[in-house]
Design a protein around this motif. Sequence first.
Motif, mmCIF file in Angstrom:
data_model
loop_
_atom_site.group_PDB
_atom_site.id
_atom_site.type_symbol
_atom_site.label_atom_id
_atom_site.label_comp_id
_atom_site.label_asym_id
_atom_site.label_seq_id
_atom_site.Cartn_x
_atom_site.Cartn_y
_atom_site.Cartn_z
ATOM 1 N N LEU A 192 -5.802 10.151 1.012
ATOM 2 C CA LEU A 192 -4.926 8.514 0.840
ATOM 3 C C LEU A 192 -5.101 7.511 2.140
ATOM 4 O O LEU A 192 -5.025 6.888 2.593
ATOM 5 C CB LEU A 192 -3.904 9.136 0.958
ATOM 6 N N ARG A 194 -6.574 13.820 -4.320
ATOM 7 C CA ARG A 194 -6.478 12.557 -3.620
ATOM 8 C C ARG A 194 -6.429 12.520 -2.189
ATOM 9 O O ARG A 194 -6.183 13.676 -1.643
ATOM 10 C CB ARG A 194 -5.151 12.295 -3.557
ATOM 11 N N SER A 253 -6.926 6.210 5.872
ATOM 12 C CA SER A 253 -7.315 4.852 6.400
ATOM 13 C C SER A 253 -8.740 4.485 5.804
ATOM 14 O O SER A 253 -9.100 3.339 6.000
ATOM 15 C CB SER A 253 -7.055 3.973 7.668
ATOM 16 N N ARG A 298 2.524 1.623 -3.801
ATOM 17 C CA ARG A 298 1.663 2.457 -4.137
ATOM 18 C C ARG A 298 1.146 3.542 -4.265
ATOM 19 O O ARG A 298 1.299 4.158 -5.657
ATOM 20 C CB ARG A 298 0.083 1.495 -4.409
ATOM 21 N N VAL A 299 1.304 4.288 -3.087
ATOM 22 C CA VAL A 299 0.848 5.435 -3.221
ATOM 23 C C VAL A 299 2.262 6.356 -3.143
ATOM 24 O O VAL A 299 2.125 7.513 -3.762
ATOM 25 C CB VAL A 299 0.298 6.237 -1.255
ATOM 26 N N VAL A 344 -3.604 4.598 3.852
ATOM 27 C CA VAL A 344 -2.436 5.115 4.493
ATOM 28 C C VAL A 344 -2.204 5.828 5.852
ATOM 29 O O VAL A 344 -3.862 6.430 5.909
ATOM 30 C CB VAL A 344 -0.775 5.464 3.602
ATOM 31 N N THR A 390 -9.788 5.356 2.850
ATOM 32 C CA THR A 390 -10.321 5.271 1.595
ATOM 33 C C THR A 390 -9.497 3.381 1.417
ATOM 34 O O THR A 390 -9.076 3.081 2.139
ATOM 35 C CB THR A 390 -9.418 6.620 0.952
ATOM 36 N N ASP A 391 -9.840 3.644 -0.253
ATOM 37 C CA ASP A 391 -8.895 2.686 -0.784
ATOM 38 C C ASP A 391 -7.138 2.225 -0.681
ATOM 39 O O ASP A 391 -7.095 1.243 -0.468
ATOM 40 C CB ASP A 391 -9.372 2.091 -2.167
ATOM 41 N N TYR A 392 -6.970 3.553 -0.372
ATOM 42 C CA TYR A 392 -5.801 3.539 -0.248
ATOM 43 C C TYR A 392 -4.768 3.094 1.196
ATOM 44 O O TYR A 392 -3.694 2.357 1.422
ATOM 45 C CB TYR A 392 -5.102 4.853 -0.617
ATOM 46 N N LYS A 407 0.826 -1.315 0.159
ATOM 47 C CA LYS A 407 -0.327 -0.443 0.102
ATOM 48 C C LYS A 407 0.918 1.459 -0.249
ATOM 49 O O LYS A 407 0.306 1.765 -1.439
ATOM 50 C CB LYS A 407 -1.273 0.220 1.153
ATOM 51 N N MET A 415 2.466 6.793 -6.980
ATOM 52 C CA MET A 415 1.030 7.542 -7.615
ATOM 53 C C MET A 415 1.260 9.066 -7.148
ATOM 54 O O MET A 415 1.482 9.644 -7.707
ATOM 55 C CB MET A 415 -0.240 7.122 -7.008
ATOM 56 N N SER A 462 -4.305 13.961 2.473
ATOM 57 C CA SER A 462 -4.546 13.767 1.177
ATOM 58 C C SER A 462 -3.681 15.279 1.345
ATOM 59 O O SER A 462 -3.233 15.762 1.590
ATOM 60 C CB SER A 462 -6.015 14.398 1.461
#
Length: 157
Positions: free
Chosen positions: A98, A96, A100, A48-49, A106, A102-104, A45, A52, A81
């Motif tokens: 980000l 964005r 906990s 990936r962030v 973090v 949300t789908d991201y 995770k 991005m 965010s």
Amino acid sequence: MRSPAAAGVRARGFTLIEVMIVLIVMAILAGLGGPTLVTGFNHAKVRRVASMLIADLQYAQDLAARERKPVVVIVVPGVCSYMIRDRATSVVYRQRFLGSDTDYGVATLTASPGSSVQLFPNGAAQTTTTFTVGMPSYQRQVTLTQAGQIRLVPPSP
């Protein structure tokens, strides 16, 4: 003619004890591997962030060059965010979330120094900024230099 059961031949299949032993062994292996899987998912995770964020910083540089005016990247640590917006008109190009919830997923997102950085049309930044993305046990840093270079900082050993 006699049936196989009558002849003393055992029917094929597994006994209840054999099935229970297999299930117990599988449960033990899952218990040992579970924490490792959770740690791996958390690391993925964060990576990936961070990737991005790098792509969005490059987008902000391209946007400033294309529009021929500065853009600002603003980090809001409390909400976990960031947004990319026009410096003069406050038009938001990208935002964005980000956290906990949300789908991201973090836990932290910070920028230092300060919580915002301006990107100019020539690709340069107002100041060198380090963005930190993380979970309680794992963090990655992305650096945007004043010259406009963006890189993922290698993790500490």
